[in-house]
Design a protein around this motif. Structure first.
Motif, PDB file in Angstrom:
ATOM      1  N   LEU A 155      34.356  58.992 -55.925  1.00 20.65           N
ATOM      2  CA  LEU A 155      35.587  58.384 -56.419  1.00 20.65           C
ATOM      3  C   LEU A 155      36.802  59.209 -56.022  1.00 20.65           C
ATOM      4  CD1 LEU A 155      34.362  57.515 -60.018  1.00 20.65           C
ATOM      5  CD2 LEU A 155      34.879  55.852 -58.239  1.00 20.65           C
ATOM      6  N   GLY A 156      36.708  60.503 -56.215  1.00 21.66           N
ATOM      7  CA  GLY A 156      37.821  61.387 -55.909  1.00 21.66           C
ATOM      8  C   GLY A 156      38.196  61.387 -54.443  1.00 21.66           C
ATOM      9  N   LYS A 157      37.215  61.208 -53.585  1.00 20.66           N
ATOM     10  CA  LYS A 157      37.486  61.172 -52.148  1.00 20.66           C
ATOM     11  C   LYS A 157      38.337  59.963 -51.767  1.00 20.66           C
ATOM     12  CE  LYS A 157      33.009  63.336 -51.106  1.00 20.66           C
ATOM     13  NZ  LYS A 157      31.689  63.146 -50.460  1.00 20.66           N
ATOM     14  N   ARG A 158      38.348  58.964 -52.647  1.00 19.96           N
ATOM     15  CA  ARG A 158      39.043  57.708 -52.341  1.00 19.96           C
ATOM     16  C   ARG A 158      40.208  57.437 -53.278  1.00 19.96           C
ATOM     17  NH1 ARG A 158      33.897  57.749 -51.036  1.00 19.96           N
ATOM     18  NH2 ARG A 158      33.158  56.600 -49.199  1.00 19.96           N
ATOM     19  N   GLY A 159      40.516  58.371 -54.155  1.00 22.83           N
ATOM     20  CA  GLY A 159      41.640  58.197 -55.067  1.00 22.83           C
ATOM     21  C   GLY A 159      41.437  57.082 -56.070  1.00 22.83           C
TER      22      GLY A 159
END
Length: 348
Positions: free
Chosen positions: A178-182
């Motif tokens: 999730l964090g990799k994709r904002g």
């Protein structure tokens, strides 16, 4: 119940509602004696027309809404991992229908929260990308619920998730995607499980997380009559979670059958004064812990129809903020949701 609408001009973004058609699946449910299953049976069909009727007829100034995944309209032709893409495709169509302006100024499903199975580990990234492609400009993130209790009567057999899901290593591998994709993450779990979310939020301090339904205090099955007894534990965990600055909270879900606030339903006809009194300890604790800039009122419709009519529900929330400043109300009813889900344009 018909009530005069309090502050009818106050802009509201409803950040949590569902759309579904459960009628084809009802034969798979056990007999609807269970409180939650009975509520679902009573609202087995809830699509654009029902949502529009509730919002347009409420008398409140709903300027936009956010769809929350609920396992509906999955497309099995996409395969097991990608079948949740069907739900986002469907909801994106509803959003387009609303955006036409033919149904009034409110923008339904202006943001969409879907589902991806984070137990796929790093493989969840492919699903997240497919979800984003299914609703360009509207897809914001996912919810992967973790609601579990040792007493199967709390949730009912169809709704249990694995114990300790948010602490699982493979789940967290998927969560990192999730964090990799904002993207955002919505968490639904039950009050006794709040330490699991505290641990997850501390492990991923940069990941935006929203706690749904005030953490879902329980008043049914093994917890019947124990809301007061467990309140201090709930309050302690809410305050600990609020120390994680990456977490916001949704103020609502308290009219679900799980909470027994009220105990009777569906839509038993309680007025907003009574509901506000039942919910005040939970809502005020959450606002005190998180602050208005990290808290947002939600309808959780149609699930909360168990205990509250749509118009009465929002009146109850407005009663709970009678002493709040205009700036605090603006945040609680629309601003926090707009910022968290990236739809500030709805507020001009």
């Amino acid at each position: 119940m018909t009530e005069a609408i309090i502050e009818p001009e106050l802009p509201i973004i409803d950040p949590h509602h569902h759309l579904w058609d459960l009628r084809p699946m009802l034969p798979m449910f056990p007999a609807p004696h269970h409180h939650f299953i009975a509520a679902l049976v009573d609202n087995a069909h809830y699509t654009f027309d029902q949502l529009h009727a509730h919002i347009a007829g409420s008398g409140h100034n709903i300027v936009g809404t956010i769809f929350m995944e609920c396992g509906a309209f999955y497309n099995g032709a996409y395969g097991e991992a990608l079948k949740p893409v069907g739900e986002v495709e469907y909801v994106n169509g509803v959003a387009a229908q609303s955006a036409s302006g033919l149904y009034g100024p409110a923008r339904y499903c202006a943001a969409i929260v879907g589902h991806a199975n984070l137990m796929l580990g790093s493989g969840a990234g492919e699903v997240l990308d497919a979800l984003a492609a299914a609703a360009p400009g509207r897809f914001r993130g996912i919810r992967h619920a973790a609601a579990w209790d040792a007493d199967p009567e709390v949730l009912g057999p169809p709704f249990h998730h694995p114990e300790g899901l948010y602490r699982d290593t493979t789940f967290r591998e998927g969560f990192a995607e999730l964090g990799k994709r904002g993207l955002t993450f919505d968490a639904w779990l039950l009050e006794p499980q709040l330490p699991d979310l505290i641990d997850l939020a501390r492990a991923f301090p940069d990941q935006p997380i929203c706690l749904d339904h005030c953490g879902t205090p329980l008043g049914v099955a093994a917890y019947k009559g124990k809301l007061h007894e467990r309140f201090d534990t709930w309050r302690h965990n809410i305050k600990e979670l609020a120390r994680c600055e990456n977490v916001v909270v949704k103020l609502g879900g308290l009219a679900m059958a799980f909470c027994a606030l009220p105990e009777d339903g569906p839509a038993a006809g309680h007025g907003s004064e009574h509901l506000a009194a039942l919910w005040r300890p939970y809502v005020e604790t959450c606002i005190e812990a998180f602050g208005p800039s990290r808290a947002m009122f939600e309808s959780n419709y149609p699930v909360d129809y168990w205990g509250a009519d749509y118009a009465v529900l929002w009146n109850a929330f407005k009663r709970l903020t009678r002493s709040a400043s205009p700036e605090e109300k603006a945040a609680l009813f629309a601003g926090t949701a707009a910022r968290f889900y990236g739809i500030e344009d709805l507020l001009g």
